[in-house]
Design an enzyme around this catalytic site. Structure first.
Site, PDB file in Angstrom:
ATOM      1  N   PHE A 141       3.415 -57.310  93.745  1.00  0.00           N
ATOM      2  CA  PHE A 141       3.323 -55.950  94.741  1.00  0.00           C
ATOM      3  C   PHE A 141       2.435 -54.713  94.032  1.00  0.00           C
ATOM      4  O   PHE A 141       2.865 -54.153  92.876  1.00  0.00           O
ATOM      5  CB  PHE A 141       4.626 -55.421  95.106  1.00  0.00           C
ATOM      6  CG  PHE A 141       4.619 -54.166  96.135  1.00  0.00           C
ATOM      7  CD1 PHE A 141       4.511 -54.349  97.396  1.00  0.00           C
ATOM      8  CD2 PHE A 141       4.288 -52.771  95.701  1.00  0.00           C
ATOM      9  CE1 PHE A 141       4.204 -53.453  98.312  1.00  0.00           C
ATOM     10  CE2 PHE A 141       4.195 -51.948  96.602  1.00  0.00           C
ATOM     11  CZ  PHE A 141       3.922 -52.037  97.859  1.00  0.00           C
ATOM     12  N   ASP A 226       0.085 -53.074  85.694  1.00  0.00           N
ATOM     13  CA  ASP A 226       0.586 -52.016  86.735  1.00  0.00           C
ATOM     14  C   ASP A 226       1.906 -51.584  86.297  1.00  0.00           C
ATOM     15  O   ASP A 226       2.881 -52.308  86.620  1.00  0.00           O
ATOM     16  CB  ASP A 226       0.504 -52.707  88.114  1.00  0.00           C
ATOM     17  CG  ASP A 226       0.985 -51.792  89.197  1.00  0.00           C
ATOM     18  OD1 ASP A 226       1.768 -50.718  89.108  1.00  0.00           O
ATOM     19  OD2 ASP A 226       0.877 -52.262  90.580  1.00  0.00           O
ATOM     20  N   LYS A 255       4.191 -43.012  90.749  1.00  0.00           N
ATOM     21  CA  LYS A 255       5.721 -42.956  91.116  1.00  0.00           C
ATOM     22  C   LYS A 255       6.577 -41.464  90.219  1.00  0.00           C
ATOM     23  O   LYS A 255       6.030 -40.482  90.565  1.00  0.00           O
ATOM     24  CB  LYS A 255       6.311 -44.038  91.100  1.00  0.00           C
ATOM     25  CG  LYS A 255       6.063 -44.945  92.144  1.00  0.00           C
ATOM     26  CD  LYS A 255       7.138 -46.066  92.550  1.00  0.00           C
ATOM     27  CE  LYS A 255       6.773 -46.739  93.905  1.00  0.00           C
ATOM     28  NZ  LYS A 255       6.103 -48.014  93.574  1.00  0.00           N
TER      29      LYS A 255
HETATM   30  C1  LIG Z   1       5.122 -48.555  94.394  1.00  0.00           C
HETATM   31  C2  LIG Z   1       4.087 -49.323  93.758  1.00  0.00           C
HETATM   32  C3  LIG Z   1       2.875 -49.449  93.866  1.00  0.00           C
HETATM   33  C4  LIG Z   1       2.287 -48.510  95.266  1.00  0.00           C
HETATM   34  O1  LIG Z   1       2.389 -47.347  95.133  1.00  0.00           O
HETATM   35  P1  LIG Z   1       2.379 -46.401  96.366  1.00  0.00           P
HETATM   36  O2  LIG Z   1       2.562 -44.818  95.681  1.00  0.00           O
HETATM   37  O3  LIG Z   1       3.186 -46.418  97.283  1.00  0.00           O
HETATM   38  O4  LIG Z   1       0.906 -46.530  96.984  1.00  0.00           O
HETATM   39  C5  LIG Z   1       1.933 -50.217  93.295  1.00  0.00           C
HETATM   40  N1  LIG Z   1       2.700 -50.953  92.265  1.00  0.00           N
HETATM   41  C6  LIG Z   1       3.708 -51.175  92.031  1.00  0.00           C
HETATM   42  C7  LIG Z   1       4.249 -51.837  90.878  1.00  0.00           C
HETATM   43  C8  LIG Z   1       4.719 -50.440  92.581  1.00  0.00           C
HETATM   44  O5  LIG Z   1       5.921 -50.278  92.432  1.00  0.00           O
END
Ligand SMILES: *Cc1c(COP(=O)(O)O)cnc(C)c1O
Length: 401
Positions: A141, A226, A255
């Site tokens: 994700f 990520d 985040k």
């Molecule tokens: C939440 C998340 C994203 C995307 O972030 P947004 O601010 O919702 O665009 C990307 N990678 C990971 C691992 C995430 O948990």
């Protein structure tokens, strides 16, 4: 009609239906607690997918946000602002990288990293024009833009949204051999979550990331971590890569970068890599704005000064141990690290949703992740007493019929 029903109906009528929230309407929040419009109090065990690691409405963040909002919110990147330099310096130091490229949302930061590693592939590695490949993992994700969902392995994320951007190759997560076999001369990068959050807190077997990082070096492939969800203390380390002593070439954060007050994300890399971006190559109207930068600076200080990383490690170990001790007919296994735990239910349990609904009745807000996983990820400011409070309720619900 209750005010809860009224607001939910309004949302159903006028809002897009791209989420399936629990039937609770929150109006205020503080620390690990949220209050609904009926005056009921709940513990937040999702923490906005780890965006509020510092706790809801942290008073220091509120002060910085309001002070900075009264001073200057947005300049434009055509000029400097007095928050951006200090923000970059402090975030770079915290992350152990030389340079920061600020964006807003996580998906934008992932897109930015994709551009960066592709450019490196062409300009440094010498890959032929438009031939660069990025290896990604099943169950990944990385956000919701068309490029990013294009390399998802989730049918729901993709259906009806094509055609997609080429240049991505999927391999099974946690499978080193499969990763090694997927590398070609055109591979510029491996984009990976050190622990997969949205997939249900999937922890790869020990040594995976280390092996992958070593091979990346050997094969001249950039390792892009990520850490949008796993970063800023969630795993009991500043970043999950530290669990394996790995230093990614590119680090993506978001985040909790601004403690839930403001969308702030960033791509971090060392200077030689980051300098592949020249003026005009990339940008964002709001990226690096003084309001977000000021809040993010304070959010970082809070993580350090309140020792939230250490707290996550300590209370995470405690919570995990206690959860593993619960004798429930429904639980297959409990996995995770730090205050980031997935309770995986057996197929016979009838899905995680009904457990999340029961937990809500008990005053605990969790969200099912896929069909069978209950994710527990409270704000890192949670206390031992609050963990015990949650455990009593979790035990009751996990033992129900
Ligand atoms: C939440 C998340 C994203 C995307 O972030 P947004 O601010 O919702 O665009 C990307 N990678 C990971 C691992 C995430 O948990």
């Amino acid at each position: 009609m209750s005010i809860t029903t009224q607001i939910i109906e309004q949302n159903e009528t006028y809002g897009a239906h791209n989420y399936h929230p629990l039937p609770v309407v929150i109006e205020k929040a503080e620390g690990v607690w949220v209050h609904d419009v009926e005056g009921k109090k709940y513990m937040d065990c999702l923490a906005a997918y780890s965006a509020v690691n510092q706790g809801h409405c942290h008073p220091r963040l509120l002060k910085v946000l309001t002070d900075q909002a009264a001073r200057c919110t947005l300049t434009s990147r055509a000029f400097h602002n007095d928050q951006l330099g200090p923000f970059c310096a402090e975030l770079a130091a915290f992350c152990g990288k030389e340079a920061v490229l600020p964006m807003n949302t996580g998906a934008e930061a992932v897109e930015t990293a994709i551009k960066l590693v592709r450019r490196w592939g062409y300009d440094v590695k010498g890959i032929g024009e438009d031939q660069a490949e990025i290896i990604v993992c099943d169950g990944n994700f990385h956000g919701r833009t068309t490029t990013i969902v294009g390399f998802s392995s989730e049918a729901d994320y993709q259906r009806g949204f094509g055609p997609f951007t080429p240049g991505f190759k999927l391999v099974p997560y946690g499978d080193f051999e499969a990763f090694a076999a997927a590398i070609t001369d055109n591979t510029c990068a491996f984009l990976v979550e050190p622990i997969q959050g949205e997939a249900g807190v999937v922890v790869p077997k020990e040594g995976y990331l280390r092996q992958v990082a070593d091979l990346c070096k050997q094969k001249k492939v950039l390792l892009v971590a990520d850490e949008i969800q796993s970063g800023f203390g969630r795993t009991g380390r500043k970043f999950a890569c530290e669990l394996e002593g790995v230093e990614p070439d590119v680090l993506i954060v978001g985040k909790a970068a601004a403690g839930g007050f403001y969308p702030v994300s960033a791509v971090l890399a060392d200077r030689v890599l980051m300098d592949l971006f020249k003026p005009g190559d990339h940008g964002s109207t709001f990226g690096g704005n003084p309001l977000g930068a000021a809040v993010a600076r304070e959010a970082l200080k809070i993580l350090t000064e309140e020792k939230l990383v250490e707290r996550s490690a300590e209370l995470g170990t405690y919570l995990m141990g206690k959860l593993q001790d619960i004798d429930s007919p429904h639980v297959d296994l409990v996995r995770g690290v730090g205050l980031w735990i997935g309770i995986v239910l057996k197929p016979s349990a009838g899905g995680a949703r009904r457990f999340c609904e029961a937990l809500m009745g008990e005053g605990l807000l969790c969200k099912e992740t896929h069909e069978n996983v209950i994710r527990i990820a409270p704000p890192l400011v949670i206390t031992r007493e609050e963990v015990d409070w949650a455990l009593t309720r979790l035990e009751r619900v996990l033992k129900m019929d």
